[in-house]
Structures are given as C-alpha cells and as structure tokens.
Design an enzyme around this catalytic site. Structure first.
Site, short mmCIF file in Angstrom:
data_model
loop_
_atom_site.label_atom_id
_atom_site.label_comp_id
_atom_site.label_asym_id
_atom_site.label_seq_id
_atom_site.Cartn_x
_atom_site.Cartn_y
_atom_site.Cartn_z
N ARG A 84 3.06 -3.15 -52.62
CA ARG A 84 3.23 -3.74 -51.72
C ARG A 84 2.39 -4.80 -51.67
O ARG A 84 3.13 -5.98 -50.19
CB ARG A 84 4.47 -2.36 -50.70
CG ARG A 84 4.76 -3.08 -49.97
CD ARG A 84 5.55 -2.15 -48.64
NE ARG A 84 4.97 -1.05 -48.46
CZ ARG A 84 5.07 -0.54 -47.66
NH1 ARG A 84 6.44 0.00 -48.04
NH2 ARG A 84 4.24 0.69 -46.82
N LYS A 88 4.91 -6.19 -45.23
CA LYS A 88 3.92 -5.88 -44.20
C LYS A 88 2.52 -6.74 -43.63
O LYS A 88 1.90 -7.11 -43.98
CB LYS A 88 3.87 -4.44 -44.78
CG LYS A 88 3.54 -3.15 -43.94
CD LYS A 88 3.49 -1.70 -44.00
CE LYS A 88 2.70 -0.64 -43.33
NZ LYS A 88 3.93 -0.59 -42.61
N GLU A 111 16.67 -2.50 -39.00
CA GLU A 111 15.05 -0.83 -39.50
C GLU A 111 14.61 -0.85 -37.91
O GLU A 111 15.12 -1.43 -36.77
CB GLU A 111 14.30 -1.37 -39.81
CG GLU A 111 13.40 -2.85 -40.08
CD GLU A 111 12.34 -2.43 -41.25
OE1 GLU A 111 12.07 -1.45 -41.66
OE2 GLU A 111 11.97 -3.37 -41.46
C1 LIG Z 1 4.82 0.40 -43.06
C2 LIG Z 1 7.53 -0.41 -42.66
C3 LIG Z 1 7.79 1.05 -42.52
C4 LIG Z 1 7.78 2.13 -43.17
O1 LIG Z 1 6.93 2.41 -44.71
P1 LIG Z 1 6.25 3.35 -45.36
O2 LIG Z 1 5.87 2.93 -46.87
O3 LIG Z 1 7.78 4.73 -45.78
O4 LIG Z 1 4.82 4.05 -44.15
C5 LIG Z 1 9.71 0.91 -42.08
N1 LIG Z 1 9.23 -0.43 -41.86
C6 LIG Z 1 8.15 -1.40 -41.18
C7 LIG Z 1 8.79 -2.61 -41.02
C8 LIG Z 1 7.24 -1.29 -41.66
O5 LIG Z 1 5.79 -2.00 -41.93
#
Ligand SMILES: *Cc1c(COP(=O)(O)O)cnc(C)c1O
Length: 340
Positions: free
Chosen positions: A81, A183, A219
């Site tokens: 990722r 991210k 989300e």
């Molecule tokens: C990191 C993150 C998540 C959660 O992802 P994981 O891989 O499960 O830790 C969800 N939404 C956003 C915007 C994130 O930055």
C-alpha cells in the site's frame, strides 16, 4: 529487560523509543539504510514535504504472542500500500522487501518497548517517507527519506470496547483530487477541521459521505466501516475513494472463512444504515470499535446493539481477529510475520 511502563494504562500517544530506521534516496537510488537513535529530523525550509506536502505513511502493530514471541500482522500489505501511495504522489517506491526488513529491525531493536501479552497494549509502527530537498516550482522532490519509528500504544478510543457516538460530517473527507485511497498526510490535514468540529460537538468521530452525491457511506478519518445486518451478514462499503484497510480486508476473510458468514462488499447508502443491527469502525489503531449511535443533524440512528457493549457478531469478529494476531488462533498462511 522490559521498560518500566504501566502498560495497561497506555493511551494512543507518542512515546519516543530507542531506535528508528532511516534510509535516504538521492541521485536515483536508496542508500543502505540503518538504525539510528536520533528522533529529530533537520531539513531545508524549502523541503518538498513542507511546501507541497509530499509525504506518505503507514501504520501497523507488533504484538507479543501467548507463547512469548513478537510478531507483526501482514506487513507485506502495508509495504504494497505504501508503494501505491508513493506512486500517486510521484515519490520513489521503497522496495517492499526492504520495507518489511526495516519494520522487523525497528521492532527487534525496541523489543523492550513491546507491551506484554495480555496487557491490552501493542507496539505501533509508523513507516513514513517525505520529500527532503528544496522544491519551489511545483514538481516532485528528487531526494527523499524513508523512516520507521515505533511507539507503545493502548486503545485508540478512550473506554476501549465501549460503543462510541459519531456524526455524519458536513465536510468531505479527502482532498478533492482522487487521493482518498492512499495513506497520505494531505488527506489527514484535510480532515482535521472536521474532526475538531466533531469533537467540539461531543462526537468521537465522523462518518464521511461520498462528496459527489452525499448518499453513500465512505469511512471515518482513519478507519473503514463494517455493518452487520439483522440476519448476520457482514456489509462493508466499496468505494474507490476510501483507504483499503488491511483490518477490513482481514475481517472480511475471517467472517467468511472462520465464522461462515455471508460477506457483502458493495456501495452502502446512508439510507440503509438505520436497518443494520451492528456497526463498527475498523483499522489497525482502532482494531474494531463499536458504534452505538450515528447523528445526522436532526436524525439520530441508534444502532440496535446498543451503547453498553460490542454487538455479538462484532465481538466474534474482534475475538477471532485479535486471537489470530496474538497467536491463540491459527492464522491463515502468510498473515503473521515472526520477528523474534
Ligand atoms: C490507515 C487507515 C485506515 C485503516 O487501515 P488499516 O490498514 O486497517 O490500518 C482506514 N482509513 C484511513 C483513511 C486510513 O488512513
């Protein structure tokens, strides 16, 4: 020897540990990289990270297992990722095998900081990368630093497994450039006003809707949604503009293959939310945090599972996932990376 911390009362804050990892990219190549002890970074005032926010990150955890090992959970997916995030922001990819190696080195060097099994705390690991050379015209930097630090953490939400109250945000979640699936600090910067507003109004988190039609659930700032229908199906939103959570993808697998549940990954309309039996937020930091109430101005949706504890299906998912992470339940092939 383990550090003398009160492990079970840790919150989600930064505590500097002894070692971090650094590798620098210059003239088109990454250097060897190494563990270092200096937690400070000194950069040009004109560094790409400061001027055009060229920075990305990842988050994962190391766990003490029942049988005394330290492991981390699916770091290959974080590496992949981060590579996607790097490409989207025109940054060089830090090789995925080296990413995993750097994470393992940092955890191993800081093993005295890894909270003991059963304490409820874990070691949070933060890989990140930034543009470091001066950039004033709008273009990507050509020098970068990749770093990894680790810090012991307790639960993300105060109160642990108690359901939280969230609101439907009036703001859009991400910068409007199709970057919602990576991210990157820029998405978080764009969510800070929304989160501060929600907190001021007494809510723990925001539910963001799709900015185009404001009819679909996206989300929260840092976690994906899971819903359980009244007949026990796991439903989780599908959208190109939400972050592909590793926790959510793991929960989908666990639901189907460990618990024999039906799983639906599809667009979820806000209008449907009132009909679900359980709701939770999932991510590395939150694991699964139950949601008890969702407020959208005058509309209040009380999730039937209630405000007292996690709903029964959410609890089963939580127990199975954390059992896999901490070694009391056998993991699918390749999910657990043993560090020491
Ligand atoms: C990191 C993150 C998540 C959660 O992802 P994981 O891989 O499960 O830790 C969800 N939404 C956003 C915007 C994130 O930055």
């Amino acid at each position: 020897m383990k550090k003398d911390l009160d492990w079970s009362s840790l919150g989600f804050g930064y505590i500097a540990t002894d070692y971090r990892y650094s590798s620098k990219f210059k003239d088109g190549a990454w250097d060897e990289g190494q563990l270092i002890t200096d937690s400070m970074i000194t950069l040009s005032e004109c560094a790409g990270v400061f001027q055009y926010a060229q920075t990305i990150f990842e988050g994962l955890k190391a766990y003490s297992t029942k049988d005394g090992h330290i492991v981390c959970f699916r770091p290959d997916l974080n590496a992949a990722r981060m590579a996607d995030s790097a490409k989207r922001l025109e940054m060089p990819v830090f090789p995925e095998d080296r990413f995993i190696d750097a994470v393992c080195q940092v955890v191993k060097a800081n093993q005295d900081w890894v909270p003991p099994y059963g304490s409820g705390a874990t070691l949070y690991i933060r890989p990140y990368m930034m543009g470091t050379n001066p950039v004033i015209g709008v273009k990507p930097a050509n020098e970068y630093e990749f770093r990894v630090f680790a810090t012991p953490v307790g639960p993300y939400f105060k109160g642990g497994a108690k359901p939280i109250v969230i609101k439907v945000s009036d703001f859009d979640r991400a910068a409007p450039h199709g970057t919602g699936h990576i991210k990157a600090g820029l998405n978080y910067a764009m969510s800070l006003h929304a989160i501060v507003t929600a907190h001021e109004e007494g809510f723990a988190e925001n539910m963001y809707l799709d900015p185009e039609s404001r009819t679909k659930v996206e989300e929260t700032g840092g976690a994906n949604f899971i819903f359980i229908t009244k007949d026990g199906t796991l439903v989780t939103p599908k959208s190109d503009s939400i972050l592909p959570s590793i926790t959510r993808r793991s929960i989908m697998y666990v639901a189907e293959h460990y618990l024999g549940m039906k799983v639906e990954h599809r667009p979820v309309y806000f209008d449907e939310v009132k009909d679900f039996a359980e709701c939770g937020l999932c991510g590395t930091a939150a694991v699964i945090s139950p949601v008890g109430r969702i407020v959208n101005h005058d509309t209040v949706i009380d999730i039937p599972a209630g405000m007292e504890e996690m709903g029964p299906v959410t609890k089963k998912l939580y127990d199975t996932l954390t059992g896999i992470q901490m070694g009391s339940i056998e993991a699918p092939e390749g999910w657990i990376k043993k560090i020491c």
